[in-house]
Design a protein around this motif. Structure first.
Motif, PDB file in Angstrom:
ATOM      1  N   THR A 192      32.403 -45.915  26.042  1.00 10.22           N
ATOM      2  CA  THR A 192      32.568 -47.300  26.477  1.00 10.22           C
ATOM      3  C   THR A 192      33.195 -47.308  27.868  1.00 10.22           C
ATOM      4  O   THR A 192      33.810 -46.315  28.293  1.00 10.22           O
ATOM      5  N   PRO A 193      33.068 -48.431  28.576  1.00 11.94           N
ATOM      6  CA  PRO A 193      33.693 -48.528  29.915  1.00 11.94           C
ATOM      7  C   PRO A 193      35.212 -48.370  29.858  1.00 11.94           C
ATOM      8  O   PRO A 193      35.842 -47.926  30.828  1.00 11.94           O
ATOM      9  N   LYS A 194      35.841 -48.738  28.717  1.00 11.14           N
ATOM     10  CA  LYS A 194      37.296 -48.654  28.594  1.00 11.14           C
ATOM     11  C   LYS A 194      37.774 -47.250  28.201  1.00 11.14           C
ATOM     12  O   LYS A 194      38.962 -46.960  28.260  1.00 11.14           O
ATOM     13  N   GLY A 195      36.849 -46.437  27.764  1.00 10.46           N
ATOM     14  CA  GLY A 195      37.222 -45.101  27.327  1.00 10.46           C
ATOM     15  C   GLY A 195      36.362 -44.642  26.167  1.00 10.46           C
ATOM     16  O   GLY A 195      35.693 -45.456  25.511  1.00 10.46           O
ATOM     17  N   ASN A 196      36.358 -43.359  25.883  1.00 10.26           N
ATOM     18  CA  ASN A 196      35.560 -42.787  24.810  1.00 10.26           C
ATOM     19  C   ASN A 196      36.445 -42.488  23.597  1.00 10.26           C
ATOM     20  O   ASN A 196      37.661 -42.316  23.711  1.00 10.26           O
ATOM     21  N   TYR A 197      35.810 -42.396  22.429  1.00  8.47           N
ATOM     22  CA  TYR A 197      36.529 -42.067  21.204  1.00  8.47           C
ATOM     23  C   TYR A 197      35.527 -41.575  20.170  1.00  8.47           C
ATOM     24  O   TYR A 197      34.321 -41.810  20.277  1.00  8.47           O
ATOM     25  N   SER A 198      36.038 -40.873  19.166  1.00  8.84           N
ATOM     26  CA  SER A 198      35.186 -40.417  18.072  1.00  8.84           C
ATOM     27  C   SER A 198      35.193 -41.471  16.982  1.00  8.84           C
ATOM     28  O   SER A 198      36.205 -42.120  16.729  1.00  8.84           O
ATOM     29  N   ASP A 199      34.037 -41.650  16.335  1.00  7.63           N
ATOM     30  CA  ASP A 199      33.962 -42.623  15.251  1.00  7.63           C
ATOM     31  C   ASP A 199      33.031 -42.088  14.177  1.00  7.63           C
ATOM     32  O   ASP A 199      32.702 -40.896  14.146  1.00  7.63           O
ATOM     33  N   GLY A 200      32.613 -42.936  13.265  1.00 12.66           N
ATOM     34  CA  GLY A 200      31.743 -42.512  12.185  1.00 12.66           C
ATOM     35  C   GLY A 200      32.518 -41.969  10.999  1.00 12.66           C
ATOM     36  O   GLY A 200      33.737 -42.114  10.900  1.00 12.66           O
ATOM     37  N   ILE A 201      31.793 -41.304  10.092  1.00 13.34           N
ATOM     38  CA  ILE A 201      32.396 -40.841   8.836  1.00 13.34           C
ATOM     39  C   ILE A 201      33.483 -39.800   9.071  1.00 13.34           C
ATOM     40  O   ILE A 201      34.468 -39.729   8.341  1.00 13.34           O
ATOM     41  N   HIS A 202      33.319 -38.956  10.098  1.00  9.62           N
ATOM     42  CA  HIS A 202      34.333 -37.942  10.389  1.00  9.62           C
ATOM     43  C   HIS A 202      35.657 -38.584  10.785  1.00  9.62           C
ATOM     44  O   HIS A 202      36.720 -38.242  10.274  1.00  9.62           O
ATOM     45  N   ALA A 203      35.603 -39.538  11.720  1.00  6.62           N
ATOM     46  CA  ALA A 203      36.830 -40.232  12.140  1.00  6.62           C
ATOM     47  C   ALA A 203      37.394 -41.090  11.013  1.00  6.62           C
ATOM     48  O   ALA A 203      38.605 -41.327  10.940  1.00  6.62           O
ATOM     49  N   GLY A 204      36.495 -41.564  10.125  1.00  7.49           N
ATOM     50  CA  GLY A 204      36.956 -42.394   9.015  1.00  7.49           C
ATOM     51  C   GLY A 204      37.886 -41.673   8.067  1.00  7.49           C
ATOM     52  O   GLY A 204      38.644 -42.306   7.319  1.00  7.49           O
ATOM     53  N   ILE A 205      37.834 -40.322   8.079  1.00  9.04           N
ATOM     54  CA  ILE A 205      38.751 -39.553   7.226  1.00  9.04           C
ATOM     55  C   ILE A 205      40.201 -39.888   7.550  1.00  9.04           C
ATOM     56  O   ILE A 205      41.063 -39.935   6.679  1.00  9.04           O
TER      57      ILE A 205
END
Length: 434
Positions: A126-139
């Motif tokens: 994203t323009p504000k910054g990157n991050y991990s998401d999805g089922i892995h981050a949901g842990i």
């Protein structure tokens, strides 16, 4: 954002240095907090590293990013689990209740760690910054929610037994973590999960594990013990001196000298206040002097010893046996005209500890008294050290054992099937050379 992670690491690292350099007992609770500090510090390293790499997806290899994120998620799950373990150990020690959810918590930890290592990692740019998401981050969110739920359940279930100050500290820490998780969930680019864990750790340190607080509690207990030992029951002194006086009037035999010598021994040993821990032999010498005087005063009173010779050098808290024996005499055998026996035994347990038992053949507990004593000993932490009252001895003995030896040790009572009471003192095997 990376600057914040570095600052958090430095603050927590400073706290860890203070904590590990301070003298403290090697109890299960302290071991758990020590592990929590180490894991949280490691987590902050991976947190800061992933903040750097996730925002440089174009230059950092995908494999390296994935490995760092897996380690970041894994250490976070382990940190939250250790918070649950700390609260569960505390709740079990203060309530005496067997925990129900330890096995599910352990199984969930294994499943979450496997998920962190094996599930695919997805990144959002994203323009504000990157991050991990999805089922892995949901842990992260699932694990935090699961263990926080268990913590809240433990807190509510044992709210009457846990010390109010500890209860407030735990509640505050849980609220902080919930707030940080909600902020992170609604603002994924903020990447502030490390802040929540750091603030929880600091809350626990400042209110539960601060060495200064532990030393203050130790000082309070020592002062209470010194007061007790300086206020030896005057009735015992007067009655014993009167017994000696009558004996001297009747005949001037050697018995008078022996009684005076034992009385002198008792007071000499009872005012040894320079050490918190003494050998079991020293404690028994004081007790023998006391019981010889009592048995002479009450001819139908008997006292026996069954002590494992190998335990003589084991270190025990100073001045813990005489108050328990005196309590047996005053609240058990007194009602029977001091006719009966007191038996003191000490042996090693199967799990490498020491148990001292003090049995009497007295009248036993009055109706409802045992439940009252059990509750007082169980909730010792929530009660101030008494300087007067019927339970002065046993409450302060319990407090000093818990403080000097660890919360898994202490004093308890059972009723003898044939009448009388048995006191159990569970103590560690600390030898003089240790």
């Amino acid at each position: 954002m990376l600057r914040m992670e570095i600052a958090l690491f430095l603050v927590l690292g400073f706290i860890a240095c203070i904590y590990f350099s301070a003298g403290k007992k090697n109890s299960l609770l302290h071991k758990n907090f020590s592990l929590l500090l180490i894991v949280t510090l490691i987590h902050l390293v991976f947190d800061g590293t992933t903040i750097y790499t996730v925002n440089r997806l174009d230059i950092v290899p995908r494999l390296l990013n994935d490995i760092l994120h897996r380690l970041f998620i894994g250490t976070m799950v382990l940190s939250v689990y250790l918070f649950y373990k700390y609260i569960s150990i505390l709740a079990e020690e203060e309530s005496g209740k067997q925990l129900r959810f330890d096995m599910p918590a352990n199984v969930f930890l294994i499943a979450a760690e496997l998920g962190a290592m094996l599930l695919p990692v997805h990144y959002t740019v994203t323009p504000k910054g990157n991050y991990s998401d999805g089922i892995h981050a949901g842990i992260c969110y699932i694990s935090t929610a699961f263990y926080l739920f268990l913590c809240v359940w433990l807190l509510l279930r044992n709210r009457k037994q846990i010390d109010p100050k500890r209860k407030f500290a735990i509640g505050t820490a849980l609220v902080i973590e919930v707030c940080v998780c909600l902020l992170q969930a609604f603002n994924p680019t903020w990447l502030i999960s490390g802040m929540g864990l750091t603030l929880m750790t600091l809350s626990f340190y400042l209110t539960l594990e601060n060495p200064d607080i532990l030393r203050a509690e130790l000082t309070e207990q020592k002062m209470s013990m010194l007061y007790l030992k300086s206020q030896v029951n005057p009735h015992f002194l007067y009655n014993t001196l009167d017994t000696i006086r009558i004996q001297a009037q009747l005949n001037g035999d050697k018995k008078v000298a022996d009684l005076l010598m034992r009385l002198s021994d008792f007071f000499r040993l009872s005012v040894k206040t320079d050490r918190q821990m003494v050998s079991l032999d020293d404690e028994l010498e004081l007790l023998e002097a006391y019981m010889e005087l009592m048995c002479y005063r009450y001819p139908e009173l008997q006292c026996g010893y069954d002590i494992d010779p190998e335990l003589g050098g084991v270190q025990v808290p100073n001045f813990i046996l005489q108050p328990i024996v005196e309590n047996s005499l005053l609240h058990g055998l007194k009602n029977k005209g001091y006719r009966g026996a007191v038996q003191i035994s000490a042996e090693k347990t199967d799990d490498g500890k020491m148990e001292i038992r003090i049995c009497d053949t007295g009248s036993g507990f009055a109706p409802g008294k045992k439940a009252e004593i059990d509750q007082m000993l169980l909730n010792f932490a929530g009660q101030p050290a008494k300087l007067e009252g019927n339970s002065i001895g046993i409450l302060n003995v319990q407090k000093r054992i818990k403080l000097l030896c660890g919360r898994e040790y202490g004093l308890s009572y059972t009723e003898e099937p044939k009448g009388g009471v048995r006191a159990h003192l569970l103590l560690p095997l600390y030898n003089e050379e240790n």
